[in-house]
Design a protein around this motif. Structure first.
Motif, PDB file in Angstrom:
ATOM      1  N   THR A 238      50.274  28.582  19.445  1.00 42.26           N
ATOM      2  CA  THR A 238      50.699  27.667  20.499  1.00 42.26           C
ATOM      3  C   THR A 238      49.629  26.587  20.584  1.00 42.26           C
ATOM      4  OG1 THR A 238      51.822  29.419  21.712  1.00 42.26           O
ATOM      5  CG2 THR A 238      51.264  27.435  22.948  1.00 42.26           C
ATOM      6  N   ILE A 239      50.039  25.338  20.364  1.00 43.90           N
ATOM      7  CA  ILE A 239      49.080  24.232  20.308  1.00 43.90           C
ATOM      8  C   ILE A 239      49.466  23.191  21.346  1.00 43.90           C
ATOM      9  CG2 ILE A 239      48.114  22.408  18.865  1.00 43.90           C
ATOM     10  CD1 ILE A 239      48.524  24.248  16.459  1.00 43.90           C
ATOM     11  N   PRO A 240      48.593  22.989  22.354  1.00 43.37           N
ATOM     12  CA  PRO A 240      48.879  21.966  23.354  1.00 43.37           C
ATOM     13  C   PRO A 240      48.664  20.563  22.793  1.00 43.37           C
ATOM     14  CG  PRO A 240      46.861  23.163  23.906  1.00 43.37           C
ATOM     15  CD  PRO A 240      47.386  23.736  22.631  1.00 43.37           C
ATOM     16  N   THR A 241      49.519  19.627  23.239  1.00 48.58           N
ATOM     17  CA  THR A 241      49.406  18.244  22.801  1.00 48.58           C
ATOM     18  C   THR A 241      49.810  17.306  23.933  1.00 48.58           C
ATOM     19  OG1 THR A 241      50.163  16.573  21.235  1.00 48.58           O
ATOM     20  CG2 THR A 241      51.716  18.336  21.743  1.00 48.58           C
ATOM     21  N   SER A 242      49.130  16.199  24.029  1.00 45.85           N
ATOM     22  CA  SER A 242      49.486  15.203  25.049  1.00 45.85           C
ATOM     23  C   SER A 242      50.579  14.258  24.548  1.00 45.85           C
ATOM     24  CB  SER A 242      48.246  14.403  25.460  1.00 45.85           C
ATOM     25  OG  SER A 242      47.751  13.670  24.356  1.00 45.85           O
ATOM     26  N   ASP A 243      50.944  14.354  23.274  1.00 52.21           N
ATOM     27  CA  ASP A 243      51.966  13.478  22.710  1.00 52.21           C
ATOM     28  C   ASP A 243      52.831  14.284  21.735  1.00 52.21           C
ATOM     29  OD1 ASP A 243      53.484  11.545  21.394  1.00 52.21           O
ATOM     30  OD2 ASP A 243      51.827  10.097  21.323  1.00 52.21           O
TER      31      ASP A 243
ATOM     32  N   TRP B 259      57.582  28.193   6.193  1.00 60.09           N
ATOM     33  CA  TRP B 259      58.146  29.393   5.577  1.00 60.09           C
ATOM     34  C   TRP B 259      58.358  30.430   6.673  1.00 60.09           C
ATOM     35  CZ3 TRP B 259      53.962  30.159   1.229  1.00 60.09           C
ATOM     36  CH2 TRP B 259      53.932  29.036   0.405  1.00 60.09           C
ATOM     37  N   ALA B 260      58.978  31.554   6.313  1.00 61.08           N
ATOM     38  CA  ALA B 260      59.085  32.654   7.261  1.00 61.08           C
ATOM     39  C   ALA B 260      57.679  33.050   7.713  1.00 61.08           C
ATOM     40  CB  ALA B 260      59.784  33.843   6.611  1.00 61.08           C
ATOM     41  N   PHE B 261      57.541  33.279   8.982  1.00 66.37           N
ATOM     42  CA  PHE B 261      56.299  33.727   9.627  1.00 66.37           C
ATOM     43  C   PHE B 261      55.232  32.632   9.713  1.00 66.37           C
ATOM     44  CE2 PHE B 261      58.044  37.500   7.336  1.00 66.37           C
ATOM     45  CZ  PHE B 261      58.739  38.002   8.427  1.00 66.37           C
ATOM     46  N   GLN B 262      55.611  31.385   9.511  1.00 64.72           N
ATOM     47  CA  GLN B 262      54.705  30.253   9.700  1.00 64.72           C
ATOM     48  C   GLN B 262      55.257  29.423  10.858  1.00 64.72           C
ATOM     49  OE1 GLN B 262      54.238  28.211   5.918  1.00 64.72           O
ATOM     50  NE2 GLN B 262      52.624  29.631   5.303  1.00 64.72           N
ATOM     51  N   ASP B 263      55.060  29.932  12.070  1.00 62.38           N
ATOM     52  CA  ASP B 263      55.607  29.327  13.268  1.00 62.38           C
ATOM     53  C   ASP B 263      54.513  28.720  14.134  1.00 62.38           C
ATOM     54  OD1 ASP B 263      58.642  30.231  13.596  1.00 62.38           O
ATOM     55  OD2 ASP B 263      57.531  31.889  12.685  1.00 62.38           O
ATOM     56  N   VAL B 264      54.798  27.533  14.671  1.00 63.96           N
ATOM     57  CA  VAL B 264      53.889  26.833  15.579  1.00 63.96           C
ATOM     58  C   VAL B 264      54.718  26.313  16.742  1.00 63.96           C
ATOM     59  CG1 VAL B 264      52.399  24.808  15.867  1.00 63.96           C
ATOM     60  CG2 VAL B 264      52.291  26.144  13.756  1.00 63.96           C
ATOM     61  N   LEU B 265      54.219  26.543  17.944  1.00 64.91           N
ATOM     62  CA  LEU B 265      54.833  25.951  19.128  1.00 64.91           C
ATOM     63  C   LEU B 265      53.914  24.842  19.621  1.00 64.91           C
ATOM     64  CD1 LEU B 265      55.927  29.148  21.090  1.00 64.91           C
ATOM     65  CD2 LEU B 265      57.200  27.862  19.385  1.00 64.91           C
ATOM     66  N   LEU B 266      54.405  23.604  19.589  1.00 70.54           N
ATOM     67  CA  LEU B 266      53.687  22.493  20.207  1.00 70.54           C
ATOM     68  C   LEU B 266      54.165  22.448  21.648  1.00 70.54           C
ATOM     69  CD1 LEU B 266      54.059  19.707  17.475  1.00 70.54           C
ATOM     70  CD2 LEU B 266      52.070  21.174  17.899  1.00 70.54           C
ATOM     71  N   VAL B 267      53.233  22.475  22.592  1.00 71.52           N
ATOM     72  CA  VAL B 267      53.592  22.459  24.007  1.00 71.52           C
ATOM     73  C   VAL B 267      52.937  21.266  24.685  1.00 71.52           C
ATOM     74  CG1 VAL B 267      53.981  24.948  24.144  1.00 71.52           C
ATOM     75  CG2 VAL B 267      51.720  24.034  24.624  1.00 71.52           C
ATOM     76  N   SER B 268      53.652  20.706  25.622  1.00 67.21           N
ATOM     77  CA  SER B 268      53.180  19.528  26.334  1.00 67.21           C
ATOM     78  C   SER B 268      51.937  19.869  27.158  1.00 67.21           C
ATOM     79  CB  SER B 268      54.293  19.013  27.251  1.00 67.21           C
ATOM     80  OG  SER B 268      53.890  17.838  27.885  1.00 67.21           O
ATOM     81  N   ALA B 269      50.941  18.979  27.076  1.00 67.20           N
ATOM     82  CA  ALA B 269      49.695  19.139  27.834  1.00 67.20           C
ATOM     83  C   ALA B 269      49.281  17.780  28.379  1.00 67.20           C
ATOM     84  CB  ALA B 269      48.591  19.707  26.941  1.00 67.20           C
ATOM     85  N   GLU B 270      48.429  17.797  29.381  1.00 71.60           N
ATOM     86  CA  GLU B 270      47.985  16.527  29.974  1.00 71.60           C
ATOM     87  C   GLU B 270      47.001  15.781  29.087  1.00 71.60           C
ATOM     88  OE1 GLU B 270      47.172  16.233  34.008  1.00 71.60           O
ATOM     89  OE2 GLU B 270      48.817  17.546  34.587  1.00 71.60           O
TER      90      GLU B 270
ATOM     91  N   THR C  94      44.658  17.717  13.013  1.00 71.72           N
ATOM     92  CA  THR C  94      45.919  17.147  13.471  1.00 71.72           C
ATOM     93  C   THR C  94      45.685  16.187  14.641  1.00 71.72           C
ATOM     94  OG1 THR C  94      46.334  18.918  15.050  1.00 71.72           O
ATOM     95  CG2 THR C  94      47.100  19.275  12.766  1.00 71.72           C
ATOM     96  N   PRO C  95      46.717  15.436  15.049  1.00 67.62           N
ATOM     97  CA  PRO C  95      46.544  14.489  16.156  1.00 67.62           C
ATOM     98  C   PRO C  95      46.066  15.137  17.457  1.00 67.62           C
ATOM     99  CG  PRO C  95      48.590  14.026  15.015  1.00 67.62           C
ATOM    100  CD  PRO C  95      48.046  15.310  14.443  1.00 67.62           C
ATOM    101  N   GLU C  96      46.406  16.393  17.674  1.00 68.56           N
ATOM    102  CA  GLU C  96      45.980  17.081  18.899  1.00 68.56           C
ATOM    103  C   GLU C  96      44.659  17.832  18.706  1.00 68.56           C
ATOM    104  OE1 GLU C  96      48.431  19.511  16.359  1.00 68.56           O
ATOM    105  OE2 GLU C  96      48.916  17.591  17.298  1.00 68.56           O
ATOM    106  N   ASN C  97      43.982  17.532  17.587  1.00 67.93           N
ATOM    107  CA  ASN C  97      42.678  18.100  17.239  1.00 67.93           C
ATOM    108  C   ASN C  97      42.709  19.590  16.918  1.00 67.93           C
ATOM    109  OD1 ASN C  97      40.830  16.036  16.910  1.00 67.93           O
ATOM    110  ND2 ASN C  97      40.539  15.801  19.109  1.00 67.93           N
TER     111      ASN C  97
ATOM    112  N   ASP D 271      44.349  16.102  25.218  1.00 70.71           N
ATOM    113  CA  ASP D 271      43.948  16.812  24.004  1.00 70.71           C
ATOM    114  C   ASP D 271      42.444  17.024  24.048  1.00 70.71           C
ATOM    115  OD1 ASP D 271      46.551  16.730  22.898  1.00 70.71           O
ATOM    116  OD2 ASP D 271      46.207  14.695  22.175  1.00 70.71           O
ATOM    117  N   PRO D 272      41.947  18.075  23.370  1.00 68.02           N
ATOM    118  CA  PRO D 272      40.492  18.247  23.301  1.00 68.02           C
ATOM    119  C   PRO D 272      39.848  17.034  22.618  1.00 68.02           C
ATOM    120  CG  PRO D 272      41.647  20.092  22.256  1.00 68.02           C
ATOM    121  CD  PRO D 272      42.668  19.081  22.627  1.00 68.02           C
ATOM    122  N   GLU D 273      38.629  16.729  23.011  1.00 70.60           N
ATOM    123  CA  GLU D 273      37.926  15.597  22.398  1.00 70.60           C
ATOM    124  C   GLU D 273      37.539  15.885  20.956  1.00 70.60           C
ATOM    125  OE1 GLU D 273      34.744  13.850  24.635  1.00 70.60           O
ATOM    126  OE2 GLU D 273      35.786  14.272  26.524  1.00 70.60           O
ATOM    127  N   ARG D 274      37.261  17.167  20.654  1.00 63.64           N
ATOM    128  CA  ARG D 274      36.838  17.544  19.301  1.00 63.64           C
ATOM    129  C   ARG D 274      37.653  18.730  18.830  1.00 63.64           C
ATOM    130  NH1 ARG D 274      30.670  18.364  20.671  1.00 63.64           N
ATOM    131  NH2 ARG D 274      31.685  20.296  21.140  1.00 63.64           N
TER     132      ARG D 274
END
Length: 178
Positions: free
Chosen positions: A37-42, A72-83, A135-138, A85-88
């Protein structure tokens, strides 16, 4: 004595080799044994990078809240909305298997979208070629491809030293463990 055994038939990752072919994107719905699960502001920018740069596709989304990505199977990522992104990027990374003939095109695609996003490729002591992508969300993502196995190589000796033997050597397949 090692408790390790060959169980490659459980994985969508093809056997290493110069002619290894990546599996097709997996569009089935299953109980995910693990996912990131990866938070992203965009969400739009992050989704575009993961799709066009890293080779994922959008399985489904909830507008403005979540995008479920997969390769592929078992390569799942959830991008979730966040206020924000980390600076680094974090020290931690998340790795996804690919095949050798995908490495160069993935590097080119990521660099086309974000020129300074890629480090590598580099070969590892455990017989893979790895590329690190920010990635863009660091998020720190590693694309890792197994190299053809050479039983006489230093990498083979490295693996044997920790109890992992060459395919076909030792105890055979996992029949006794299944």
């Amino acid at each position: 004595m090692s408790d390790y055994y060959n169980a490659f038939e459980m994985s969508p990752v093809p056997a290493p080799g110069p002619d290894a072919v990546a599996p097709e994107p997996f569009r089935g719905i299953y109980g995910m044994p693990a996912f990131a699960t990866i938070p992203t502001s965009d969400l739009a920018t992050s989704t575009d990078f993961w799709v066009r740069g890293l080779g994922f596709f959008e399985l489904f989304g909830i507008p403005g809240r979540l995008v479920h990505l997969r390769r592929w199977a078992f390569q799942d990522v959830l991008l979730v909305s966040a206020e924000s992104d980390p600076e680094r990027p974090p020290a931690m990374s998340l790795s996804f298997a690919c095949v050798l003939d995908q490495v160069d095109s993935l590097v080119e695609a990521c660099r086309a979208l974000r020129p300074d996003s890629v480090d590598g490729p580099r070969d590892t002591p455990w017989n893979t070629r790895d590329v690190t992508v920010i990635t863009p969300e660091n998020a720190r993502i590693v694309l890792t491809a197994a190299k053809p196995f050479d039983p006489a190589s230093q990498e083979a000796r490295n693996l044997e030293a920790i109890g992992i033997t060459a395919p076909g050597a030792g105890r055979g397949d996992n029949g006794e463990h299944a």
